[in-house]
Design a protein around this motif. Structure first.
Motif, short mmCIF file in Angstrom:
data_model
loop_
_atom_site.label_atom_id
_atom_site.label_comp_id
_atom_site.label_asym_id
_atom_site.label_seq_id
_atom_site.Cartn_x
_atom_site.Cartn_y
_atom_site.Cartn_z
N LEU A 22 18.64 0.79 3.59
CA LEU A 22 17.40 1.20 2.95
C LEU A 22 17.42 0.65 1.52
CD1 LEU A 22 14.81 3.00 2.68
CD2 LEU A 22 16.35 4.86 1.99
N VAL A 23 16.34 -0.02 1.13
CA VAL A 23 16.19 -0.53 -0.23
C VAL A 23 15.07 0.26 -0.90
CG1 VAL A 23 15.58 -2.52 -1.66
CG2 VAL A 23 17.00 -2.83 0.39
N VAL A 24 15.36 0.81 -2.08
CA VAL A 24 14.38 1.62 -2.81
C VAL A 24 14.17 1.00 -4.19
CG1 VAL A 24 13.80 3.91 -3.71
CG2 VAL A 24 15.15 3.70 -1.61
N GLY A 25 12.93 0.72 -4.52
CA GLY A 25 12.60 0.16 -5.83
C GLY A 25 11.51 0.96 -6.52
N GLY A 26 11.38 0.74 -7.82
CA GLY A 26 10.33 1.38 -8.59
C GLY A 26 9.21 0.39 -8.88
N GLU A 27 7.99 0.84 -8.79
CA GLU A 27 6.83 -0.01 -9.04
C GLU A 27 6.85 -0.62 -10.44
OE1 GLU A 27 2.05 0.59 -8.39
OE2 GLU A 27 3.16 2.14 -9.48
N ARG A 28 7.42 0.11 -11.40
CA ARG A 28 7.42 -0.33 -12.80
C ARG A 28 8.75 -0.94 -13.23
NH1 ARG A 28 5.31 4.62 -16.37
NH2 ARG A 28 5.75 3.07 -17.98
N ASP A 29 9.61 -1.24 -12.28
CA ASP A 29 10.94 -1.77 -12.61
C ASP A 29 10.81 -3.22 -13.07
OD1 ASP A 29 13.60 -2.54 -12.75
OD2 ASP A 29 14.16 -1.45 -10.93
N MET A 30 11.21 -3.49 -14.32
CA MET A 30 11.12 -4.83 -14.88
C MET A 30 12.38 -5.65 -14.62
SD MET A 30 8.12 -4.77 -16.20
CE MET A 30 8.03 -6.15 -17.34
N LEU A 31 13.45 -5.01 -14.14
CA LEU A 31 14.71 -5.71 -13.87
C LEU A 31 14.83 -6.02 -12.38
CD1 LEU A 31 17.18 -3.68 -16.13
CD2 LEU A 31 16.38 -6.01 -16.51
N SER A 32 14.92 -4.96 -11.59
CA SER A 32 14.98 -5.13 -10.14
C SER A 32 13.55 -5.10 -9.62
CB SER A 32 15.82 -4.01 -9.51
OG SER A 32 15.95 -4.21 -8.12
N THR A 33 12.92 -6.23 -9.67
CA THR A 33 11.49 -6.32 -9.36
C THR A 33 11.22 -6.16 -7.86
OG1 THR A 33 11.65 -8.70 -9.10
CG2 THR A 33 11.14 -7.87 -11.32
N ARG A 34 9.95 -6.05 -7.54
CA ARG A 34 9.55 -5.98 -6.13
C ARG A 34 10.12 -7.18 -5.35
NH1 ARG A 34 4.96 -3.46 -3.51
NH2 ARG A 34 4.31 -2.75 -5.59
N GLU A 35 10.13 -8.35 -5.99
CA GLU A 35 10.63 -9.56 -5.34
C GLU A 35 12.13 -9.47 -5.07
OE1 GLU A 35 6.79 -10.16 -6.95
OE2 GLU A 35 8.61 -9.54 -8.03
N VAL A 36 12.88 -8.91 -6.02
CA VAL A 36 14.32 -8.72 -5.81
C VAL A 36 14.56 -7.77 -4.65
CG1 VAL A 36 16.46 -7.83 -6.81
CG2 VAL A 36 14.92 -9.23 -8.21
N GLY A 37 13.81 -6.68 -4.61
CA GLY A 37 13.94 -5.72 -3.52
C GLY A 37 13.59 -6.34 -2.18
N ALA A 38 12.51 -7.12 -2.15
CA ALA A 38 12.09 -7.75 -0.90
C ALA A 38 13.13 -8.74 -0.41
CB ALA A 38 10.74 -8.43 -1.10
N ARG A 39 13.71 -9.51 -1.32
CA ARG A 39 14.75 -10.47 -0.95
C ARG A 39 15.96 -9.74 -0.37
NH1 ARG A 39 17.28 -15.06 0.83
NH2 ARG A 39 18.95 -15.77 -0.55
N THR A 40 16.37 -8.65 -1.03
CA THR A 40 17.51 -7.88 -0.55
C THR A 40 17.23 -7.29 0.83
OG1 THR A 40 18.08 -7.33 -2.85
CG2 THR A 40 19.09 -6.00 -1.12
N ALA A 41 16.04 -6.71 0.99
CA ALA A 41 15.68 -6.10 2.26
C ALA A 41 15.63 -7.14 3.38
CB ALA A 41 14.33 -5.40 2.14
N ASP A 42 15.13 -8.33 3.07
CA ASP A 42 15.07 -9.40 4.08
C ASP A 42 16.47 -9.81 4.51
OD1 ASP A 42 13.74 -11.70 5.55
OD2 ASP A 42 14.99 -12.80 4.15
N LEU A 43 17.39 -9.96 3.57
CA LEU A 43 18.75 -10.38 3.89
C LEU A 43 19.46 -9.36 4.79
CD1 LEU A 43 19.82 -11.66 0.37
CD2 LEU A 43 19.60 -13.07 2.42
N LEU A 44 19.16 -8.09 4.57
CA LEU A 44 19.85 -7.03 5.30
C LEU A 44 19.09 -6.54 6.52
CD1 LEU A 44 20.92 -4.90 2.20
CD2 LEU A 44 22.43 -6.30 3.61
N GLY A 45 17.85 -7.00 6.69
CA GLY A 45 17.02 -6.43 7.74
C GLY A 45 16.73 -4.97 7.47
N ALA A 46 16.51 -4.64 6.18
CA ALA A 46 16.41 -3.26 5.74
C ALA A 46 14.96 -2.80 5.57
CB ALA A 46 17.13 -3.09 4.39
N ARG A 47 14.78 -1.52 5.62
CA ARG A 47 13.52 -0.89 5.23
C ARG A 47 13.40 -0.96 3.71
NH1 ARG A 47 13.28 5.49 6.14
NH2 ARG A 47 11.65 6.07 4.66
#
Length: 261
Positions: free
Chosen positions: A203-228
């Motif tokens: 499971l990957v959890v991100g914040g809408e306002r996160d300036m470091l771990s952006t939505r794109e970083v979360g999406a890349r991580t989730a794609d690599l892991l096949g994660a929600r």
């Protein structure tokens, strides 16, 4: 806080819940300590066995060595899990802590019953634009500068006594850990190697306002892991502090989901 000694390394950790319960290990990020997880631990159902260590150079965990690489931090986590009799656990990381739990899973897949990655670290290495040792030095020397940066990563967290306690404890990070972590996050770049973990529930959890771990970083991580991939509205880099009720609900339902659910 309990502690253990392993050579020159002293590891301290916080714990909650039933010692016979389902084990969950929480790993904090850079510039903080296990205290960062207190709002989550305080809300976690008592049926879990929660363990939250201080990483070396932070909080009360200390070592004479100057190795703060992600693989070394993962090895420290193995030392703690072995000492506690945990051959495996649900691994939960925040920021730098996500790199630590992923590194552990890559080296010993059976250790991870599941992976929950909150504000995940850059899976392809930290961009060099964030490698700013002078800013880190200034934050180390001046708690007001550090406090402003700390508030920026937790923009909606309550400005209460706990936040001030966390701010003070986090600012005590050892200078060598501060500087070494910049290189550690740039060097840690598993990229497509993370696809080897696709069978581990994640499971990957991100914040809408996160300036470091952006939505794109979360999406890349989730794609690599096949994660929600969950995005929390209005939240910054610190869901642990900003939305602990939501985070605990997500974690609890994820850990208890049936296989393939």
């Amino acid at each position: 806080m309990p502690s253990l000694q392993a050579g020159s390394l002293t590891i301290h950790w916080s714990t909650r819940g039933d010692e016979r319960g389902e084990p969950v290990v929480f790993v904090h990020g850079n510039w903080t300590t296990s205290l960062f997880w207190r709002p989550v631990l305080d809300r976690l159902p008592a049926r879990y066995r929660a363990v939250a260590p201080d990483l070396r150079g932070r909080g009360q965990s200390r070592t004479e060595e100057h190795d703060y690489s992600v693989p070394r931090l993962a090895e420290d986590l193995v030392v703690l899990m072995d000492a506690l009799g945990l051959s495996s656990a649900h691994l939960v990381g925040h920021s730098l802590g996500t790199a630590v739990v992923l590194e552990l899973a890559l080296s010993a897949r059976a250790r991870a019953r599941s992976l929950t990655l909150v504000a995940p670290a850059w899976p392809d290495g930290m961009p060099r634009a964030y490698h700013l040792p002078e800013r880190q030095r200034l934050a180390q020397e001046n708690i007001a500068i550090f406090g402003a940066a700390f508030r920026a990563i937790a923009p909606t967290a309550p400005d209460d006594a706990f936040f001030q306690e966390l701010l003070t404890e986090s600012h005590g990070q050892r200078p060598e850990a501060t500087m070494a972590t910049l290189d550690a996050l740039c060097d840690w770049a598993p990229g497509d190697k993370l696809r080897a973990l696709a069978g581990v529930p994640a499971l990957v959890v991100g914040g809408e306002r996160d300036m470091l771990s952006t939505r794109e970083v979360g999406a890349r991580t989730a794609d690599l892991l096949g994660a929600r991939h969950e995005i929390l509205p209005g939240v910054g880099h610190s869901p642990n502090l900003e939305a602990p009720d939501t985070l605990v609900a997500l974690l609890d339902s994820f850990v208890n989901a049936p296989p393939g659910g």
